[in-house]
Design a protein around this motif. Structure first.
Motif, PDB file in Angstrom:
ATOM      1  N   HIS A  56       0.809  -1.221   0.000  1.00  0.00           N
ATOM      2  CA  HIS A  56       0.000   0.000   0.000  1.00  0.00           C
ATOM      3  C   HIS A  56       0.844   1.274   0.000  1.00  0.00           C
ATOM      4  CE1 HIS A  56      -3.443  -2.511   0.535  1.00  0.00           C
ATOM      5  NE2 HIS A  56      -2.919  -3.033   1.619  1.00  0.00           N
ATOM      6  N   HIS A  57       2.153   1.130   0.146  1.00  0.00           N
ATOM      7  CA  HIS A  57       3.017   2.309   0.135  1.00  0.00           C
ATOM      8  C   HIS A  57       2.983   2.956  -1.245  1.00  0.00           C
ATOM      9  CE1 HIS A  57       5.570   0.502   3.596  1.00  0.00           C
ATOM     10  NE2 HIS A  57       4.525   1.159   4.046  1.00  0.00           N
ATOM     11  N   ILE A  58       2.916   4.281  -1.251  1.00  0.00           N
ATOM     12  CA  ILE A  58       2.952   4.985  -2.534  1.00  0.00           C
ATOM     13  C   ILE A  58       4.116   5.975  -2.612  1.00  0.00           C
ATOM     14  CG2 ILE A  58       0.491   4.704  -2.974  1.00  0.00           C
ATOM     15  CD1 ILE A  58       0.094   7.635  -2.162  1.00  0.00           C
ATOM     16  N   LEU A  59       4.736   6.272  -1.461  1.00  0.00           N
ATOM     17  CA  LEU A  59       5.862   7.209  -1.436  1.00  0.00           C
ATOM     18  C   LEU A  59       7.080   6.526  -0.842  1.00  0.00           C
ATOM     19  CD1 LEU A  59       4.062  10.388  -0.027  1.00  0.00           C
ATOM     20  CD2 LEU A  59       4.565   9.855  -2.415  1.00  0.00           C
ATOM     21  N   ALA A  60       8.234   6.816  -1.396  1.00  0.00           N
ATOM     22  CA  ALA A  60       9.483   6.263  -0.883  1.00  0.00           C
ATOM     23  C   ALA A  60      10.449   7.383  -0.541  1.00  0.00           C
ATOM     24  CB  ALA A  60      10.119   5.339  -1.912  1.00  0.00           C
ATOM     25  N   PRO A  81       6.848   3.853  -8.561  1.00  0.00           N
ATOM     26  CA  PRO A  81       6.347   3.594  -9.917  1.00  0.00           C
ATOM     27  C   PRO A  81       4.969   2.924  -9.944  1.00  0.00           C
ATOM     28  CG  PRO A  81       8.657   3.020  -9.771  1.00  0.00           C
ATOM     29  CD  PRO A  81       8.208   3.335  -8.371  1.00  0.00           C
ATOM     30  N   ALA A  82       4.738   1.951  -9.075  1.00  0.00           N
ATOM     31  CA  ALA A  82       3.436   1.270  -9.063  1.00  0.00           C
ATOM     32  C   ALA A  82       2.316   2.255  -8.761  1.00  0.00           C
ATOM     33  CB  ALA A  82       3.445   0.134  -8.045  1.00  0.00           C
ATOM     34  N   ALA A  83       2.559   3.186  -7.866  1.00  0.00           N
ATOM     35  CA  ALA A  83       1.545   4.188  -7.526  1.00  0.00           C
ATOM     36  C   ALA A  83       1.279   5.101  -8.721  1.00  0.00           C
ATOM     37  CB  ALA A  83       1.987   5.007  -6.319  1.00  0.00           C
ATOM     38  N   PHE A  84       2.323   5.442  -9.448  1.00  0.00           N
ATOM     39  CA  PHE A  84       2.151   6.282 -10.635  1.00  0.00           C
ATOM     40  C   PHE A  84       1.279   5.566 -11.665  1.00  0.00           C
ATOM     41  CE2 PHE A  84       3.455   7.451 -14.935  1.00  0.00           C
ATOM     42  CZ  PHE A  84       3.096   8.789 -14.920  1.00  0.00           C
ATOM     43  N   TYR A  85       1.578   4.296 -11.928  1.00  0.00           N
ATOM     44  CA  TYR A  85       0.801   3.555 -12.916  1.00  0.00           C
ATOM     45  C   TYR A  85      -0.644   3.353 -12.453  1.00  0.00           C
ATOM     46  CZ  TYR A  85       5.206   2.866 -15.262  1.00  0.00           C
ATOM     47  OH  TYR A  85       6.390   3.089 -15.898  1.00  0.00           O
ATOM     48  N   VAL A  88      -2.379   6.613 -13.206  1.00  0.00           N
ATOM     49  CA  VAL A  88      -2.698   6.720 -14.635  1.00  0.00           C
ATOM     50  C   VAL A  88      -3.930   5.868 -14.954  1.00  0.00           C
ATOM     51  CG1 VAL A  88      -1.874   6.175 -16.973  1.00  0.00           C
ATOM     52  CG2 VAL A  88      -0.348   7.323 -15.339  1.00  0.00           C
ATOM     53  N   ASP A  89      -3.999   4.655 -14.407  1.00  0.00           N
ATOM     54  CA  ASP A  89      -5.183   3.809 -14.592  1.00  0.00           C
ATOM     55  C   ASP A  89      -6.428   4.488 -14.054  1.00  0.00           C
ATOM     56  OD1 ASP A  89      -3.668   1.827 -15.778  1.00  0.00           O
ATOM     57  OD2 ASP A  89      -3.541   0.589 -13.965  1.00  0.00           O
ATOM     58  N   TYR A  90      -6.305   5.110 -12.894  1.00  0.00           N
ATOM     59  CA  TYR A  90      -7.429   5.834 -12.296  1.00  0.00           C
ATOM     60  C   TYR A  90      -7.915   6.948 -13.229  1.00  0.00           C
ATOM     61  CZ  TYR A  90      -9.675   9.448  -9.506  1.00  0.00           C
ATOM     62  OH  TYR A  90     -10.522  10.429  -9.069  1.00  0.00           O
ATOM     63  N   LEU A  91      -6.970   7.713 -13.774  1.00  0.00           N
ATOM     64  CA  LEU A  91      -7.338   8.798 -14.687  1.00  0.00           C
ATOM     65  C   LEU A  91      -8.041   8.258 -15.931  1.00  0.00           C
ATOM     66  CD1 LEU A  91      -4.196  11.123 -14.512  1.00  0.00           C
ATOM     67  CD2 LEU A  91      -6.409  11.429 -13.378  1.00  0.00           C
TER      68      LEU A  91
END
Length: 132
Positions: A56-60, A81-85, A88-91
């Motif tokens: 569930h982490h989105i920031l490192a 990167p997973a959070a970014f993708y 993008v899927d959400y958008l």
């Protein structure tokens, strides 16, 4: 203060537009309250050494803004990167929903136009029958 957008979306959007960033800058910009800060610390941040990996982490953490300061609020973070993708899927989903709603509206307009034209054709045929 209650924000309309979900905390995770607010953080992700901030990170996409400002990465890398210092946590304190994000907290100030997004007006993070004490409850949200606790949630962020426990669930959103990935530590410096990867010892607390969580899907569930989105920031490192990518560094420290002040090398001698060990307060996590002064560390530099970047979006994973997973959070970014996922963002993008959400958008894409949001845009697809908008397109679907537009298509639904246009289809209802087309249906009503077709119904009206059908009624007009029946009325014209009825008038032509009355003339003969």
């Amino acid at each position: 203060m209650h924000n309309e957008k979900n905390l995770i979306l607010r953080i992700t959007e901030f990170a996409v537009n400002n990465s890398p960033f210092i946590y304190n800058e994000m907290a100030e910009s997004l007006k993070i309250n004490e409850y949200e800060e606790g949630f962020i610390y426990r669930n959103i941040l990935k530590g410096e050494y990867g010892s607390n990996d969580n899907p569930h982490h989105i920031l490192a953490v990518t560094g420290r803004s002040e090398p001698e300061n060990h307060d996590w609020r002064t560390h530099v973070y970047e979006l994973l990167p997973a959070a970014f993708y996922n963002y993008v899927d959400y958008l894409e989903i949001v845009e697809a929903r908008k397109s679907a709603q537009t298509a639904k509206t246009l289809s209802w307009i087309a249906i009503w136009i077709t119904i009206c034209l059908g009624i007009i054709q029946i009325f014209i045929a009825y008038l032509q029958l009355g003339r003969t």
